[in-house]
Design a protein around this motif. Structure first.
Motif, PDB file in Angstrom:
ATOM      1  N   GLN A 108       2.660   4.222  -3.472  1.00 45.57           N
ATOM      2  CA  GLN A 108       1.886   3.826  -4.657  1.00 45.57           C
ATOM      3  C   GLN A 108       2.355   4.564  -5.895  1.00 45.57           C
ATOM      4  O   GLN A 108       2.679   5.742  -5.805  1.00 45.57           O
ATOM      5  CB  GLN A 108       0.400   4.111  -4.425  1.00 45.57           C
TER       6      GLN A 108
ATOM      7  N   ALA B 204       0.814  -1.221   0.000  1.00 45.87           N
ATOM      8  CA  ALA B 204       0.000   0.000   0.000  1.00 45.87           C
ATOM      9  C   ALA B 204       0.848   1.271   0.000  1.00 45.87           C
ATOM     10  O   ALA B 204       0.399   2.311  -0.484  1.00 45.87           O
ATOM     11  CB  ALA B 204      -0.933   0.001   1.207  1.00 45.87           C
ATOM     12  N   ASP B 205       2.053   1.187   0.551  1.00 43.19           N
ATOM     13  CA  ASP B 205       2.934   2.361   0.617  1.00 43.19           C
ATOM     14  C   ASP B 205       3.536   2.680  -0.746  1.00 43.19           C
ATOM     15  O   ASP B 205       3.697   1.806  -1.587  1.00 43.19           O
ATOM     16  CB  ASP B 205       4.081   2.118   1.613  1.00 43.19           C
TER      17      ASP B 205
END
Length: 165
Positions: free
Chosen positions: A14, A11-12
C-alpha cells in the motif's frame, strides 16, 4: 478473511499496488468513458474533448499492456505452475481483469489509426464506444469476483486444504 489474488494484489504494498493496478487504469478508462459521452451526445468528433479522449485511450492501452505482461509473468505463470489458484472466484477475477487488455488495447490501436483506417468517423466512434463498454463490463466483473471470498465458490484456504491430507 480468505481473499482472491486480485484483492491480495491490491491490498499488498500500500498504496503503490492500488495506484498502479487500479487507480491509473481506472482513471484513464473513466476519462475515456466520460469524454466519450460528451463527444457522442454533442457529435463533437474533433476538438479538445476528442483530443483528451484519444490521449487517454492510447495511454490506457499502452499502460495496461504493460500491466498485462507484468502480471502474466509475475503472477499468472507462477500461480499456475505452483498450483496456487484459489478456485473459480480467483480465476474469474484475474482472468477478467487481464482481459481488459483487449478493449483497452483496441482503443489504443483504433486511436493510433492502426486498425479500422477506412471506417468513417461515425463507425470509428461506434467501435470506440463498444470497446469502452466492453472494458467497463470486464473491469466490473473482475471487481465483483475479486472482492468475493473464494470459499463462497468452494475454494479452501491452503492450510485447510493441507490439513485434510
Amino acid at each position: 478473511m480468505y481473499m482472491t489474488h486480485y484483492m491480495a494484489l491490491l491490498a499488498d504494498n500500500q498504496p503503490w499496488n492500488l495506484i498502479l493496478f487500479m487507480a491509473v487504469p481506472v482513471i484513464l478508462a473513466e476519462t475515456v468513458a466520460i469524454t466519450e459521452l460528451f463527444i457522442l451526445l454533442g457529435r463533437a468528433y474533433d476538438g479538445a474533448l476528442r483530443r483528451i479522449n484519444r490521449a487517454a485511450s492510447i495511454a490506457a492501452g499502452i499502460y495496461f499492456t504493460g500491466v498485462f505482461i507484468y502480471l502474466m509473468l509475475n503472477a499468472v505463470v507462477p500461480l499456475t505452475q505452483q498450483g496456487l489458484w484459489r478456485g473459480p472466484a480467483d480465476w474469474i477475477a484475474v482472468g477478467f481483469y487481464l482481459s481488459g487488455v483487449i478493449p483497452l488495447g483496441g482503443l489504443a490501436l483504433l486511436d493510433l489509426n492502426w486498425i479500422c483506417r477506412r471506417a468513417d468517423v461515425q463507425r470509428r466512434m461506434a467501435i470506440h464506444a463498444s470497446l469502452v463498454a466492453l472494458f467497463l463490463v470486464v473491469a466490473h466483473v473482475a471487481m465483483v469476483f475479486g472482492m468475493l471470498d473464494p470459499s463462497v465458490l468452494g475454494a479452501m484456504p491452503m492450510a485447510a486444504a493441507h490439513a485434510g491430507h
